[in-house]
Structures are given as C-alpha cells and as structure tokens.
Motif scaffolding. Structure first.
Motif, PDB file in Angstrom:
ATOM      1  N   GLU A  16      46.377  53.458  40.821  1.00 19.56           N
ATOM      2  CA  GLU A  16      45.053  53.861  40.318  1.00 19.56           C
ATOM      3  C   GLU A  16      45.679  53.811  38.651  1.00 19.56           C
ATOM      4  N   ALA A  17      46.709  54.772  38.465  1.00 20.07           N
ATOM      5  CA  ALA A  17      46.350  55.016  36.491  1.00 20.07           C
ATOM      6  C   ALA A  17      47.065  53.946  36.427  1.00 20.07           C
ATOM      7  N   THR A  18      47.849  52.776  36.795  1.00 13.67           N
ATOM      8  CA  THR A  18      48.734  51.613  36.406  1.00 13.67           C
ATOM      9  C   THR A  18      47.929  50.596  35.784  1.00 13.67           C
ATOM     10  N   THR A  19      47.481  50.516  34.607  1.00 16.13           N
ATOM     11  CA  THR A  19      46.309  49.501  34.348  1.00 16.13           C
ATOM     12  C   THR A  19      46.890  48.040  33.587  1.00 16.13           C
ATOM     13  N   VAL A  20      46.388  47.199  33.170  1.00 19.95           N
ATOM     14  CA  VAL A  20      46.965  45.010  33.280  1.00 19.95           C
ATOM     15  C   VAL A  20      47.286  45.195  31.675  1.00 19.95           C
TER      16      VAL A  20
ATOM     17  N   SER B 294      50.759  39.178  26.941  1.00 22.57           N
ATOM     18  CA  SER B 294      49.587  39.998  26.710  1.00 22.57           C
ATOM     19  C   SER B 294      48.831  40.049  28.024  1.00 22.57           C
ATOM     20  N   PRO B 295      47.610  40.746  27.528  1.00 22.44           N
ATOM     21  CA  PRO B 295      47.116  40.933  29.025  1.00 22.44           C
ATOM     22  C   PRO B 295      46.706  39.289  29.606  1.00 22.44           C
ATOM     23  N   SER B 296      46.424  38.660  28.785  1.00 23.41           N
ATOM     24  CA  SER B 296      46.144  37.055  28.887  1.00 23.41           C
ATOM     25  C   SER B 296      46.593  36.230  29.685  1.00 23.41           C
ATOM     26  N   THR B 297      47.862  36.614  29.535  1.00 24.50           N
ATOM     27  CA  THR B 297      49.009  35.570  30.246  1.00 24.50           C
ATOM     28  C   THR B 297      49.122  36.696  31.973  1.00 24.50           C
ATOM     29  N   VAL B 298      48.515  37.718  31.701  1.00 26.78           N
ATOM     30  CA  VAL B 298      48.632  38.526  33.060  1.00 26.78           C
ATOM     31  C   VAL B 298      48.048  38.180  33.848  1.00 26.78           C
ATOM     32  N   PHE B 299      46.134  38.254  33.258  1.00 23.38           N
ATOM     33  CA  PHE B 299      45.007  37.275  34.780  1.00 23.38           C
ATOM     34  C   PHE B 299      45.461  36.359  34.366  1.00 23.38           C
ATOM     35  N   ARG B 300      46.130  35.093  33.511  1.00 22.06           N
ATOM     36  CA  ARG B 300      46.821  33.315  33.802  1.00 22.06           C
ATOM     37  C   ARG B 300      47.607  33.557  34.986  1.00 22.06           C
ATOM     38  N   TYR B 301      48.497  34.589  35.528  1.00 22.03           N
ATOM     39  CA  TYR B 301      49.290  34.381  35.890  1.00 22.03           C
ATOM     40  C   TYR B 301      49.007  34.966  37.350  1.00 22.03           C
ATOM     41  N   PHE B 302      48.225  36.160  37.425  1.00 25.57           N
ATOM     42  CA  PHE B 302      47.674  36.940  38.444  1.00 25.57           C
ATOM     43  C   PHE B 302      46.324  37.294  38.229  1.00 25.57           C
ATOM     44  N   PRO B 303      44.653  36.431  38.555  1.00 25.34           N
ATOM     45  CA  PRO B 303      43.639  36.587  38.837  1.00 25.34           C
ATOM     46  C   PRO B 303      43.781  38.330  38.953  1.00 25.34           C
TER      47      PRO B 303
END
Length: 228
Positions: free
Chosen positions: A62-66, A76-85
């Motif tokens: 729970e404490a771990t954020t994107v 970048s956070p956008s790269t994370v979301f590009r690979y994992f929704p």
C-alpha cells in the motif's frame, strides 16, 4: 514429464545465480526472432517489476507508489503506465503467457489438451522456482494477502483464458467461443490460481510442483472420496 527440446535447451542455458532476469532470458531463448525493440520492452518491464518488488519488500504494497517505482526503475511514471495500466499489473504480469501459448502449439497434436497443459504449466513453474524463486514467493504471497491483487488476478486469468481458447480451438477443431472450450480453459486457469493461493496460505511449505500435479489430477479424475 520430460520438457520439450526448446524449453529444455533454454533452461539448460540459464544459471540460477545469473543476475539476468530469468523470464527475460527464457523468453528470448524461446523466441530468438524478437526484435531489438521487443527486447528493450522486456528489459524495461523487468526493471519496473524488480523495482516494484524491492520497494514492496521494504515498505509494503500500500505504501509503494507508482512515482516511487518509476524513480527506482529510472523511468518516468508515464512509462510505467504505458507498460502496466495499474500498480496491480506490475505485480501480476510476467512474460510467460506467450511462452505458454507457443509451447502448447508445439505439443503433439494427438496429446489430450489437459496433458499438454500439465506439461507446459509444470515446466513454467519449475523454471520460475529455479531461476526466480524469491519473486515467485513474494508474488503469490501478495496475491493471497492483498484484496486488490486478488481481484485483478481474476481479471488477468480471464484475459489469459481468452488467449488459451485460441490454442484449444486449434487443437480440438472447435470454435474458440464454444462453451466447452471456454469452460475448459477457465477451469484449468482458475484451478491453478487457487493452487498458488493455497501454496501461499500455507507459507509455501508444500512443493509447488506436487501441488500442481494434485491439481491436474483432480481436474482429470474429479473429486474422489477421502481415505482419511
């Protein structure tokens, strides 16, 4: 059961102490035609997953954020979301689905589908335990403990089931949308999901390969009377 020659060759080339991500290495060994771009994608996904598991081990799910994951993975956070929704997908997603489908297609055409799946799933689990044991333990523990992951896991199972239906339809001459094909695929994948949850709930004390064998036997033979 003996592994197929391609899977065996890939497994033999991997050293358990090798720091290279095992799923990445197996995927590349089994799919040597991968382009440089695809290899880079796998490398990026691997880095994000590794960072996620490291952070979760340190501070909890729970404490771990994107944002923290992105910083740790140096993307970048956008790269994370590009690979994992979603954050849940980072924990749950691996590279084994395409390998499973590929290996299913390589099994003898006369082999019953359940036996083909028994072989492929057992070999995938063996590789995971040999080359990626700690991440496997952490993933299954989180699935058992975090409600959001349990819910997302069932969605993931449904996605994999749709892919598996394509292969089962090819092998049986049925339509992929046939009720029997859909029921069979979900029965196997749902049973395996419960197997991993059972394994985690019992503190991983059992041999996972034995549990998988029991699961496949239950699917094959049905629920028999207890001898206890």
């Amino acid at each position: 059961m003996a592994a197929t020659s391609r899977t065996s060759a890939a497994a033999a080339s991997l050293d358990p102490a090798d720091p290279v991500d095992p799923v990445h290495a197996v995927a590349e060994s089994l799919q040597p035609q991968l382009s440089l771009r695809e290899r880079k994608k796998i490398k990026t996904r691997t880095a994000i997953r590794r960072a996620t598991y490291r952070l979760i081990a340190e501070q909890g799910y729970e404490a771990t954020t994107v944002e923290q994951i992105a910083e740790a993975a140096e993307v970048s956070p956008s790269t994370v979301f590009r690979y994992f929704p979603t954050k849940e997908d980072i924990v749950l997603t691996d590279e084994f689905d395409p390998i499973m489908l590929r290996e299913m297609r390589s099994r003898p055409a006369s082999e019953p589908p359940l036996e083909s799946l028994r072989h492929v799933i057992t070999e995938a689990a063996r590789l995971s335990l040999v080359h990626d044991r700690e991440e496997t333990l952490q993933r299954t523990r989180l699935i058992a403990e975090v409600p959001a992951l349990r819910a997302r896991m069932m969605e993931s199972v449904a996605d994999t089931s749709r892919l598996l239906c394509d292969v089962l339809a090819e092998r049986t001459g049925r339509e992929r949308v046939d009720l029997e094909v859909r029921v069979f695929a979900m029965a196997v994948l749902g049973a395996l999901h419960e197997t991993t949850v059972y394994w985690a709930e019992h503190n991983h004390e059992d041999d996972l390969l034995d549990l998988i064998a029991r699961t496949m036997n239950t699917l094959s033979e049905g629920l028999t009377l207890s001898t206890r």
